[in-house]
Motif scaffolding. Sequence first.
Motif, PDB file in Angstrom:
ATOM      1  N   GLY A  66      12.214 -23.470  25.770  1.00  0.00           N
ATOM      2  CA  GLY A  66      12.052 -22.931  27.083  1.00  0.00           C
ATOM      3  C   GLY A  66      12.187 -21.522  26.663  1.00  0.00           C
ATOM      4  O   GLY A  66      12.962 -20.470  27.553  1.00  0.00           O
ATOM      5  N   ARG A  67      12.621 -20.693  25.393  1.00  0.00           N
ATOM      6  CA  ARG A  67      12.680 -19.697  24.819  1.00  0.00           C
ATOM      7  C   ARG A  67      11.408 -18.834  24.807  1.00  0.00           C
ATOM      8  O   ARG A  67      10.721 -19.321  23.990  1.00  0.00           O
ATOM      9  CB  ARG A  67      13.779 -18.996  23.950  1.00  0.00           C
ATOM     10  N   ILE A  68      12.021 -17.873  26.213  1.00  0.00           N
ATOM     11  CA  ILE A  68      10.914 -16.907  25.725  1.00  0.00           C
ATOM     12  C   ILE A  68      10.849 -15.271  24.785  1.00  0.00           C
ATOM     13  O   ILE A  68      12.010 -14.811  25.025  1.00  0.00           O
ATOM     14  CB  ILE A  68      10.303 -16.655  27.378  1.00  0.00           C
ATOM     15  N   MET A  69      10.372 -15.333  24.315  1.00  0.00           N
ATOM     16  CA  MET A  69      10.018 -13.545  24.034  1.00  0.00           C
ATOM     17  C   MET A  69       8.692 -12.797  23.936  1.00  0.00           C
ATOM     18  O   MET A  69       7.970 -13.362  24.089  1.00  0.00           O
ATOM     19  CB  MET A  69      11.028 -13.771  22.468  1.00  0.00           C
ATOM     20  N   ALA A  70       9.196 -11.332  23.496  1.00  0.00           N
ATOM     21  CA  ALA A  70       8.194 -10.308  23.424  1.00  0.00           C
ATOM     22  C   ALA A  70       8.800  -9.889  21.838  1.00  0.00           C
ATOM     23  O   ALA A  70       9.899  -9.731  21.511  1.00  0.00           O
ATOM     24  CB  ALA A  70       7.848  -9.637  24.636  1.00  0.00           C
ATOM     25  N   LEU A  71       7.215  -9.505  21.056  1.00  0.00           N
ATOM     26  CA  LEU A  71       7.536  -9.528  19.825  1.00  0.00           C
ATOM     27  C   LEU A  71       6.705  -8.088  19.175  1.00  0.00           C
ATOM     28  O   LEU A  71       5.795  -8.319  20.084  1.00  0.00           O
ATOM     29  CB  LEU A  71       6.571 -10.403  18.628  1.00  0.00           C
ATOM     30  N   GLN A  72       6.713  -7.016  19.064  1.00  0.00           N
ATOM     31  CA  GLN A  72       6.811  -5.951  18.873  1.00  0.00           C
ATOM     32  C   GLN A  72       5.531  -5.807  17.351  1.00  0.00           C
ATOM     33  O   GLN A  72       7.079  -5.905  16.335  1.00  0.00           O
ATOM     34  CB  GLN A  72       7.451  -4.634  18.832  1.00  0.00           C
ATOM     35  N   ASP A  73       4.350  -6.085  17.519  1.00  0.00           N
ATOM     36  CA  ASP A  73       3.972  -5.860  15.764  1.00  0.00           C
ATOM     37  C   ASP A  73       4.637  -4.445  15.330  1.00  0.00           C
ATOM     38  O   ASP A  73       3.492  -3.733  15.469  1.00  0.00           O
ATOM     39  CB  ASP A  73       2.666  -6.667  15.583  1.00  0.00           C
ATOM     40  N   VAL A  78      11.539  -6.839  21.310  1.00  0.00           N
ATOM     41  CA  VAL A  78      11.521  -6.476  22.387  1.00  0.00           C
ATOM     42  C   VAL A  78      12.109  -7.292  23.587  1.00  0.00           C
ATOM     43  O   VAL A  78      13.225  -6.160  23.771  1.00  0.00           O
ATOM     44  CB  VAL A  78       9.985  -6.189  23.322  1.00  0.00           C
ATOM     45  N   TRP A  79      12.158  -8.146  23.949  1.00  0.00           N
ATOM     46  CA  TRP A  79      13.093  -8.352  25.003  1.00  0.00           C
ATOM     47  C   TRP A  79      12.657 -10.357  24.990  1.00  0.00           C
ATOM     48  O   TRP A  79      12.406 -10.995  23.973  1.00  0.00           O
ATOM     49  CB  TRP A  79      13.320  -8.480  25.821  1.00  0.00           C
ATOM     50  N   GLN A  80      14.228 -11.191  25.074  1.00  0.00           N
ATOM     51  CA  GLN A  80      14.051 -12.273  25.294  1.00  0.00           C
ATOM     52  C   GLN A  80      14.946 -12.857  26.280  1.00  0.00           C
ATOM     53  O   GLN A  80      15.659 -12.538  26.948  1.00  0.00           O
ATOM     54  CB  GLN A  80      14.149 -13.284  23.532  1.00  0.00           C
ATOM     55  N   ASN A  81      14.075 -13.971  26.764  1.00  0.00           N
ATOM     56  CA  ASN A  81      14.990 -14.514  27.565  1.00  0.00           C
ATOM     57  C   ASN A  81      15.493 -17.036  27.621  1.00  0.00           C
ATOM     58  O   ASN A  81      14.286 -17.096  26.338  1.00  0.00           O
ATOM     59  CB  ASN A  81      14.317 -14.462  29.034  1.00  0.00           C
ATOM     60  N   THR A  82      15.140 -17.148  28.488  1.00  0.00           N
ATOM     61  CA  THR A  82      15.794 -18.302  28.302  1.00  0.00           C
ATOM     62  C   THR A  82      14.670 -19.145  30.098  1.00  0.00           C
ATOM     63  O   THR A  82      15.147 -18.792  31.416  1.00  0.00           O
ATOM     64  CB  THR A  82      16.409 -19.586  28.110  1.00  0.00           C
ATOM     65  N   LEU A  83      13.716 -20.168  30.030  1.00  0.00           N
ATOM     66  CA  LEU A  83      12.663 -20.945  31.043  1.00  0.00           C
ATOM     67  C   LEU A  83      14.376 -21.956  31.471  1.00  0.00           C
ATOM     68  O   LEU A  83      15.012 -22.317  30.799  1.00  0.00           O
ATOM     69  CB  LEU A  83      12.406 -21.313  31.184  1.00  0.00           C
ATOM     70  N   THR A  91      10.287  -7.120  30.079  1.00  0.00           N
ATOM     71  CA  THR A  91      11.931  -6.747  30.546  1.00  0.00           C
ATOM     72  C   THR A  91      11.936  -8.100  29.766  1.00  0.00           C
ATOM     73  O   THR A  91      13.057  -8.376  30.059  1.00  0.00           O
ATOM     74  CB  THR A  91      12.112  -6.871  31.575  1.00  0.00           C
ATOM     75  N   GLY A  92      11.035  -9.152  30.472  1.00  0.00           N
ATOM     76  CA  GLY A  92      11.209 -10.856  30.356  1.00  0.00           C
ATOM     77  C   GLY A  92      11.764 -11.745  31.317  1.00  0.00           C
ATOM     78  O   GLY A  92      12.095 -12.728  31.732  1.00  0.00           O
ATOM     79  N   GLY A  93      12.202 -10.943  32.360  1.00  0.00           N
ATOM     80  CA  GLY A  93      13.046 -11.453  33.385  1.00  0.00           C
ATOM     81  C   GLY A  93      11.796 -12.680  34.548  1.00  0.00           C
ATOM     82  O   GLY A  93      10.300 -12.048  34.435  1.00  0.00           O
ATOM     83  N   ILE A  94      12.553 -13.268  34.839  1.00  0.00           N
ATOM     84  CA  ILE A  94      11.689 -14.493  35.707  1.00  0.00           C
ATOM     85  C   ILE A  94      12.076 -13.934  37.404  1.00  0.00           C
ATOM     86  O   ILE A  94      12.701 -13.103  38.304  1.00  0.00           O
ATOM     87  CB  ILE A  94      12.459 -15.951  35.624  1.00  0.00           C
TER      88      ILE A  94
END
Length: 190
Positions: A41-48, A56-61, A95-98
């Motif tokens: 449940g860890r979510i993240m955005a990566l910059q290629d 870029v950001w990470q969060n947990t569901l 932001t990765g915010g829920i």
Amino acid sequence: GHLYSFGRTAGNQRWRFLVGRPMRFAPVVQDTLIYLVDDDGRIMALQDLGDQATIVWQNTLPRPPSSGFTMAGGKLYVSTMSGAEHQVLAVNRSTGGIEGAKFNTTGNYLHLPAVGNQLLYVGDGSLWALDLENFELVWTRPEIQNVTTVPVYSADGVVAFAEVYVADSAGRIYSLDANTGVQLWRYDGT
């Protein structure tokens, strides 16, 4: 536990990023941003960056995912399940915010939601069409029991302007008007 990037023409490895956990669902890509969810449940955005990727950001569901992401506008949509608790969540792409909007369901398995125009199609114990912005119910088809596939949206429908297709546990395939939920046809596959 790794995410790989390969060149399109030569097929050579451009970079490898250590996620550190298994991932069952394919990432979603927009421009140079890659959105992914791991099995915990860890979510993240990566910059290629071409030769590497950075977070870029990470969060947990709040519970494990039952799908990868569906993207629309500035949001990502993901399905989560833990026992009988099934939920569709909206995640802010920047932001990765829920986000506050969420939809609770019941059924055997909550699938990846489909996006069509301004609606989100959710298949689980039934089929629901929700407003993308606030998750308000637009229509539902409770007689379609235990959806077994990801809903499929088609903007260029055969019978209606837009159509959504779904299958249930009884082996039936439905074609519905995507805007109203009216059944266009049903195929009984058994």
